[in-house]
Design an enzyme around this catalytic site. Structure first.
Site, PDB file in Angstrom:
ATOM      1  N   LYS A  96      23.280  -7.066 -61.002  1.00 32.77           N
ATOM      2  CA  LYS A  96      22.277  -6.747 -59.971  1.00 32.77           C
ATOM      3  C   LYS A  96      21.290  -5.669 -60.413  1.00 32.77           C
ATOM      4  CE  LYS A  96      24.946  -8.370 -56.080  1.00 32.77           C
ATOM      5  NZ  LYS A  96      25.517  -8.141 -54.765  1.00 32.77           N
TER       6      LYS A  96
ATOM      7  N   GLY B 278      29.693   1.004 -57.017  1.00 33.14           N
ATOM      8  CA  GLY B 278      29.286  -0.108 -57.887  1.00 33.14           C
ATOM      9  C   GLY B 278      27.946  -0.667 -57.475  1.00 33.14           C
TER      10      GLY B 278
ATOM     11  N   ASN C 130      19.518  -9.142 -55.772  1.00 30.14           N
ATOM     12  CA  ASN C 130      20.432 -10.289 -55.685  1.00 30.14           C
ATOM     13  C   ASN C 130      19.692 -11.616 -55.509  1.00 30.14           C
ATOM     14  OD1 ASN C 130      19.700  -9.948 -52.957  1.00 30.14           O
ATOM     15  ND2 ASN C 130      21.590 -10.951 -52.315  1.00 30.14           N
TER      16      ASN C 130
ATOM     17  N   GLY D  27      33.991   3.502 -53.614  1.00 30.18           N
ATOM     18  CA  GLY D  27      33.302   2.778 -54.679  1.00 30.18           C
ATOM     19  C   GLY D  27      31.860   3.233 -54.839  1.00 30.18           C
TER      20      GLY D  27
HETATM   21  P1  ATR Z   1      29.556  -2.216 -61.511  1.00 29.05           P
HETATM   22  O1  ATR Z   1      30.125  -0.841 -61.452  1.00 29.05           O
HETATM   23  O2  ATR Z   1      29.380  -2.741 -62.903  1.00 29.05           O
HETATM   24  O3  ATR Z   1      28.366  -2.384 -60.661  1.00 29.05           O
HETATM   25  P2  ATR Z   1      31.059  -3.494 -59.514  1.00 29.05           P
HETATM   26  O4  ATR Z   1      32.042  -4.599 -59.610  1.00 29.05           O
HETATM   27  O5  ATR Z   1      29.861  -3.655 -58.666  1.00 29.05           O
HETATM   28  O6  ATR Z   1      30.673  -3.177 -60.993  1.00 29.05           O
HETATM   29  O7  ATR Z   1      31.811  -2.188 -59.052  1.00 29.05           O
HETATM   30  C1  ATR Z   1      33.123  -2.044 -59.156  1.00 29.05           C
HETATM   31  C2  ATR Z   1      33.546  -0.872 -58.290  1.00 29.05           C
HETATM   32  O8  ATR Z   1      34.951  -0.954 -58.082  1.00 29.05           O
HETATM   33  C3  ATR Z   1      33.277   0.466 -58.939  1.00 29.05           C
HETATM   34  O9  ATR Z   1      33.064   1.421 -57.935  1.00 29.05           O
HETATM   35  C4  ATR Z   1      34.592   0.699 -59.679  1.00 29.05           C
HETATM   36  O10 ATR Z   1      34.869   2.030 -59.977  1.00 29.05           O
HETATM   37  P3  ATR Z   1      34.343   2.670 -61.366  1.00 29.05           P
HETATM   38  O11 ATR Z   1      32.910   3.024 -61.127  1.00 29.05           O
HETATM   39  O12 ATR Z   1      35.197   3.855 -61.586  1.00 29.05           O
HETATM   40  O13 ATR Z   1      34.510   1.605 -62.407  1.00 29.05           O
HETATM   41  C5  ATR Z   1      35.564   0.187 -58.638  1.00 29.05           C
HETATM   42  N1  ATR Z   1      36.871  -0.200 -59.200  1.00 29.05           N
HETATM   43  C6  ATR Z   1      37.172  -1.356 -59.809  1.00 29.05           C
HETATM   44  N2  ATR Z   1      38.480  -1.391 -60.161  1.00 29.05           N
HETATM   45  C7  ATR Z   1      39.003  -0.194 -59.773  1.00 29.05           C
HETATM   46  C8  ATR Z   1      40.311   0.382 -59.824  1.00 29.05           C
HETATM   47  N3  ATR Z   1      41.344  -0.261 -60.380  1.00 29.05           N
HETATM   48  N4  ATR Z   1      40.492   1.621 -59.311  1.00 29.05           N
HETATM   49  C9  ATR Z   1      39.456   2.281 -58.728  1.00 29.05           C
HETATM   50  N5  ATR Z   1      38.195   1.781 -58.638  1.00 29.05           N
HETATM   51  C10 ATR Z   1      37.975   0.559 -59.148  1.00 29.05           C
END
Ligand code: ATR
Length: 270
Positions: free
Chosen positions: A66, A130, A87, A128
């Site tokens: 995105k 992300g 998106n 989160g």
């Molecule tokens: P992106 O960060 O590339 O945009 P996303 O899928 O949109 O990917 O975001 C994933 C979110 O889930 C993030 O906030 C991620 O935390 P990090 O920034 O620390 O990576 C969170 N996330 C995914 N798996 C996780 C886990 N096992 N524990 C804690 N947070 C997790």
């Protein structure tokens, strides 16, 4: 044939083709078809070229592209620009345009949950930071709520704070002393039985607290199941997903598609 597409990685779980192909049929757009494609970052340039060449007419973009798609686009709408999240893509007057329909999709869901801005004054705890989180904050920013955010990688939450000054950042694993709404924007729960490592036992019986998971597949994550069993209010990401799809369809087709019973049925057997 007019080709539409959703790109992401992973992409298998996406229900966008099901929804858009259903609407294309319903509105007699028999020369249109919507597909999904798993891509890598290196493929983005070529995909945009396909839109320039009219080989693809409209595109949805999902995790993790995105933000990564933005350098390849000619112009963004104001929400996409502010949230740095796109998106929906289409070509207008020979320019490749990026839109964000997640934000209005979330906004409409919140307006339905809290009519007449009844969310005003509440404390919202966001898990989160992300790709989709900025759309959530952008929407809440104008609703006079307190926003607290926590992300495993604290730095990403701090980056959001630079843009949305009002928010407060908490270490991952901590909880604010008071909160009325908890929103999961992480991907934890996409896999069955995945659990967020936070204890909300003290919310037992609090039927005024809302637990909101943006995940819609599976329909009930552990986060939501635990909240439901505690007696809290719960909602998953289905409405926001359908609303963002509706806004995207309107941008491409100039038709506001109906979210009818057939569409709701798609979610019954997943
Ligand atoms: P992106 O960060 O590339 O945009 P996303 O899928 O949109 O990917 O975001 C994933 C979110 O889930 C993030 O906030 C991620 O935390 P990090 O920034 O620390 O990576 C969170 N996330 C995914 N798996 C996780 C886990 N096992 N524990 C804690 N947070 C997790």
């Amino acid at each position: 044939m007019k080709k539409y597409l959703v790109i992401g990685n992973p992409i298998d779980h996406s229900m966008s083709p099901l929804i858009h192909n259903y609407w294309m049929k319903k509105y007699h757009l028999s020369n249109s078809i919507y597909d999904k494609k798993k891509v890598e970052e290196k493929d983005l340039k070529n995909i945009i070229q396909e839109i320039k060449d009219n080989k693809i007419i409209g595109m949805n973009v999902t995790v993790p592209f995105k933000k990564l798609i933005i350098p390849f686009l000619d112009k963004l709408n104001p929400i996409a620009e502010k949230t740095e999240s796109v998106n929906t893509v289409l070509k207008i007057n020979n320019q490749i345009m990026g839109y964000n329909t997640d934000q209005p999709g979330f906004n409409l869901t919140v307006e339905e949950l809290f009519p007449n801005n009844k969310i005003k004054g509440k404390t919202v705890f966001i898990l989160g930071a992300g790709g989709v989180t900025s759309s959530i904050i952008h929407s809440l920013e104008n609703k006079d709520v307190e926003i607290i955010i926590s992300n495993r990688t604290r730095n990403k939450a701090e980056e959001l704070k630079k843009k949305y000054k009002k928010i407060e950042v908490l270490d991952w694993g901590k909880r604010p002393t008071k909160c009325d709404v908890v929103i999961n924007t992480t991907s934890i729960g996409l896999k069955k039985n995945e659990k967020i490592n936070l204890n909300f036992d003290d919310c037992e019986g609090c039927d005024d607290k809302l637990f909101y998971d943006l995940i819609y597949n599976p329909q009930e994550t552990v986060f939501l199941k635990e909240a439901r069993l505690r007696g809290n209010k719960v909602i998953n990401g289905q409405k926001m997903f359908l609303y963002q799809a509706k806004y995207a369809f309107d941008l491409w087709m100039n038709i506001k598609p109906e979210i009818d019973d057939e569409i709701i049925k798609f979610f019954k057997n997943d």
